[in-house]
Design a protein around this motif. Structure first.
Motif, PDB file in Angstrom:
ATOM      1  N   LEU A 116      27.131  38.880 -19.872  1.00  0.00           N
ATOM      2  CA  LEU A 116      27.128  38.869 -21.331  1.00  0.00           C
ATOM      3  C   LEU A 116      27.165  40.282 -21.899  1.00  0.00           C
ATOM      4  CD1 LEU A 116      26.974  37.154 -23.904  1.00  0.00           C
ATOM      5  CD2 LEU A 116      24.472  37.274 -23.749  1.00  0.00           C
ATOM      6  N   GLU A 117      26.450  41.204 -21.257  1.00  0.00           N
ATOM      7  CA  GLU A 117      26.394  42.576 -21.766  1.00  0.00           C
ATOM      8  C   GLU A 117      27.779  43.222 -21.784  1.00  0.00           C
ATOM      9  OE1 GLU A 117      22.542  41.183 -20.631  1.00  0.00           O
ATOM     10  OE2 GLU A 117      24.387  41.323 -19.450  1.00  0.00           O
ATOM     11  N   SER A 118      28.547  43.044 -20.716  1.00  0.00           N
ATOM     12  CA  SER A 118      29.883  43.641 -20.685  1.00  0.00           C
ATOM     13  C   SER A 118      30.815  42.938 -21.659  1.00  0.00           C
ATOM     14  CB  SER A 118      30.454  43.584 -19.268  1.00  0.00           C
ATOM     15  OG  SER A 118      30.532  42.251 -18.801  1.00  0.00           O
ATOM     16  N   LEU A 119      30.631  41.643 -21.846  1.00  0.00           N
ATOM     17  CA  LEU A 119      31.436  40.906 -22.823  1.00  0.00           C
ATOM     18  C   LEU A 119      31.185  41.445 -24.227  1.00  0.00           C
ATOM     19  CD1 LEU A 119      33.345  38.598 -23.592  1.00  0.00           C
ATOM     20  CD2 LEU A 119      31.373  37.049 -23.586  1.00  0.00           C
ATOM     21  N   ILE A 120      29.922  41.665 -24.570  1.00  0.00           N
ATOM     22  CA  ILE A 120      29.582  42.210 -25.892  1.00  0.00           C
ATOM     23  C   ILE A 120      30.166  43.609 -26.068  1.00  0.00           C
ATOM     24  CG2 ILE A 120      27.662  43.011 -27.326  1.00  0.00           C
ATOM     25  CD1 ILE A 120      26.025  40.664 -26.160  1.00  0.00           C
ATOM     26  N   ALA A 121      30.074  44.445 -25.019  1.00  0.00           N
ATOM     27  CA  ALA A 121      30.616  45.806 -25.105  1.00  0.00           C
ATOM     28  C   ALA A 121      32.124  45.791 -25.328  1.00  0.00           C
ATOM     29  CB  ALA A 121      30.270  46.576 -23.835  1.00  0.00           C
ATOM     30  N   LEU A 122      32.839  44.948 -24.588  1.00  0.00           N
ATOM     31  CA  LEU A 122      34.281  44.852 -24.765  1.00  0.00           C
ATOM     32  C   LEU A 122      34.642  44.365 -26.165  1.00  0.00           C
ATOM     33  CD1 LEU A 122      35.302  43.330 -21.314  1.00  0.00           C
ATOM     34  CD2 LEU A 122      35.977  45.578 -22.186  1.00  0.00           C
ATOM     35  N   ARG A 123      33.870  43.432 -26.672  1.00  0.00           N
ATOM     36  CA  ARG A 123      34.136  42.918 -28.018  1.00  0.00           C
ATOM     37  C   ARG A 123      33.903  43.990 -29.078  1.00  0.00           C
ATOM     38  NH1 ARG A 123      36.622  39.504 -30.145  1.00  0.00           N
ATOM     39  NH2 ARG A 123      35.031  38.476 -31.388  1.00  0.00           N
ATOM     40  N   ALA A 124      32.911  44.865 -28.864  1.00  0.00           N
ATOM     41  CA  ALA A 124      32.672  45.961 -29.808  1.00  0.00           C
ATOM     42  C   ALA A 124      33.857  46.924 -29.821  1.00  0.00           C
ATOM     43  CB  ALA A 124      31.393  46.698 -29.444  1.00  0.00           C
ATOM     44  N   VAL A 125      34.391  47.253 -28.644  1.00  0.00           N
ATOM     45  CA  VAL A 125      35.570  48.120 -28.569  1.00  0.00           C
ATOM     46  C   VAL A 125      36.757  47.459 -29.273  1.00  0.00           C
ATOM     47  CG1 VAL A 125      37.235  49.197 -27.005  1.00  0.00           C
ATOM     48  CG2 VAL A 125      34.796  49.223 -26.440  1.00  0.00           C
ATOM     49  N   GLN A 126      36.893  46.158 -29.084  1.00  0.00           N
ATOM     50  CA  GLN A 126      37.985  45.418 -29.711  1.00  0.00           C
ATOM     51  C   GLN A 126      37.877  45.461 -31.232  1.00  0.00           C
ATOM     52  OE1 GLN A 126      38.177  41.141 -28.785  1.00  0.00           O
ATOM     53  NE2 GLN A 126      40.246  41.522 -28.021  1.00  0.00           N
ATOM     54  N   GLY A 127      36.676  45.251 -31.748  1.00  0.00           N
ATOM     55  CA  GLY A 127      36.479  45.305 -33.197  1.00  0.00           C
ATOM     56  C   GLY A 127      36.772  46.673 -33.766  1.00  0.00           C
TER      57      GLY A 127
END
Length: 419
Positions: A116-127
């Motif tokens: 979940l942590e890496s998923l959240i980090a990737l989503r932040a970069v995407q945003g």
């Protein structure tokens, strides 16, 4: 014979090389920005319909999983102003291309996230990457399209936004039901890749862009001036509060519908987002409402509709829950349309920065709503999420009432005899 003024107007119109309906490049431009808008919002909210499945795989609470949405919208909110400034230097087309390219590249990595942590980090970069598109797109249209055609061109871009947000959730919902949430996210990533390639191939080169210099001090002065304007600040707060309601409801609704007494499958839950089409109608009606009721009257109607929808959604009847979602969606989009259009009319200078600040407030409201709504749902069920929404609605009413009071005070100060 035509008068001199008529001839001059005709000459000016013929000399205007900006795009207009029927002119070469206008259709390509419209399709390109429609594709860009579709990809942007499909990517931005791609995990929202999948939160129950993400929670199940990672053993995460609703509040923890909601960060896959809030991280993306929060990063967009923080980056939209600086990236809009960079587009003044490097060009709208270059900024939009870079934004979409990075966001799609990240989208192809998102389904591979091991935790979940890496998923959240990737989503932040995407945003953060997607933040370069909205303000640049509006500026590109303002520079490259004739004024009479501008509203229609912007309308098509916004349509791409709403359809992208809706279709992204539909695709992820049904694909997830068949092959899992990772496949759903991969499908959105591949669809957005096609949209990005179409955008790059179709969008005409900018012919009216003049590069500017990056002047942080001037930008800071403009931003400070907007933040010191009481009316603009009220509009920013109203936009954020409306989006808090919307973010809370649509982040958490999947958790409610997957549980008893509804127990709906993932694909059906994704289809709930077809209700977004109601927002297209209410947004279009907002201008007529303002004409009849004034800005504050339209806001009161929007906020009342939203509050009624929140109360309807407390029912255990699926039909009444759907009625509630329709009312919430109609009220939100109408309120958002009134507030966002008022920003452009209120700002006398630095309109791009005024709009960027509104977008920042809007997406911060989305992040706050998603997180607070999920925390409240974990603590008190759907009633907790509704309470968060009602508090935000009360905030909109309070800010609007304060604005009315301030306007009356200012009127008495300027015209004491009339008072």
């Amino acid at each position: 014979m035509p008068s001199a003024s008529t001839k001059a107007a005709a000459t000016t119109a013929s000399a205007d090389t900006r795009l207009s309906p029927g002119a070469p490049g206008y259709r390509r431009m419209s399709l390109a920005l429609f594709a860009a808008g579709l990809a942007t919002f499909a990517l931005l909210y791609s995990t929202q319909a999948l939160l129950p499945a993400i929670s199940a795989e990672f053993g995460a609470t609703a509040s923890a999983a909601s960060w896959t949405v809030s991280a993306a919208t929060g990063a967009l909110a923080l980056c939209v102003l600086p990236l809009s400034a960079l587009s003044e230097r490097f060009g709208r087309r270059a900024m939009m291309t870079a934004s979409l390219s990075v966001a799609v590249a990240v989208a192809l990595l998102v389904p591979l996230a091991p935790n979940l942590e890496s998923l959240i980090a990737l989503r932040a970069v995407q945003g953060a990457a997607l933040a370069g598109l909205p303000a640049s797109a509006m500026a590109y249209l303002a520079e490259e399209v004739r004024p009479r055609a501008l509203v229609a061109a912007i309308g098509l871009f916004v349509a791409g936004n709403s359809i992208g947000g809706m279709s992204g959730r539909l695709v992820t919902g049904w694909v997830s039901q068949l092959w899992g949430w990772r496949a759903g996210l991969a499908a959105v990533g591949l669809t957005s890749l096609v949209c990005t390639l179409a955008f790059r191939a179709l969008l005409p080169k900018a012919r009216h862009f003049t590069p500017g210099t990056l002047n942080p001090k001037a930008l800071a002065r403009t931003v400070r001036g907007h933040l010191a304007d009481p009316l603009l600040m009220r509009l920013y707060v109203i936009g954020a509060l409306f989006m808090t309601v919307f973010g809370a409801v649509y982040t958490v609704i999947g958790y409610r519908l997957v549980e008893a007494p509804f127990s709906l499958p993932q694909g059906v839950i994704g289809s709930i987002f077809l209700i977004y089409l109601v927002g297209t109608v209410s947004s279009a009606a907002a201008g007529r409402l303002v004409g009849r009721m004034g800005r504050r009257g339209a806001l009161y109607l929007a906020v009342s509709t939203t509050a009624a929808g929140l109360l309807f959604s407390l029912s255990d009847s699926l039909a009444l829950v759907l009625v509630g979602l329709v009312l919430i969606t109609a009220g939100f989009f109408a309120g958002h349309a009134v507030a966002s259009s008022s920003v452009s009319r209120t700002a006398k200078t630095g309109r791009a920065q005024a709009s960027a600040l509104y977008q920042s407030a809007y997406y911060l409201g989305s992040s706050a709503g998603g997180t607070l709504g999920a925390v409240a749902f974990h603590a008190g069920g759907w009633a907790g999420t509704v309470l968060i929404g009602l508090v935000a609605v009360l905030g909109v009413v309070s800010v609007t009432l304060y604005g009315s009071h301030s306007a009356r005070v200012e009127a008495r100060r300027l015209h004491p005899a009339a008072a």
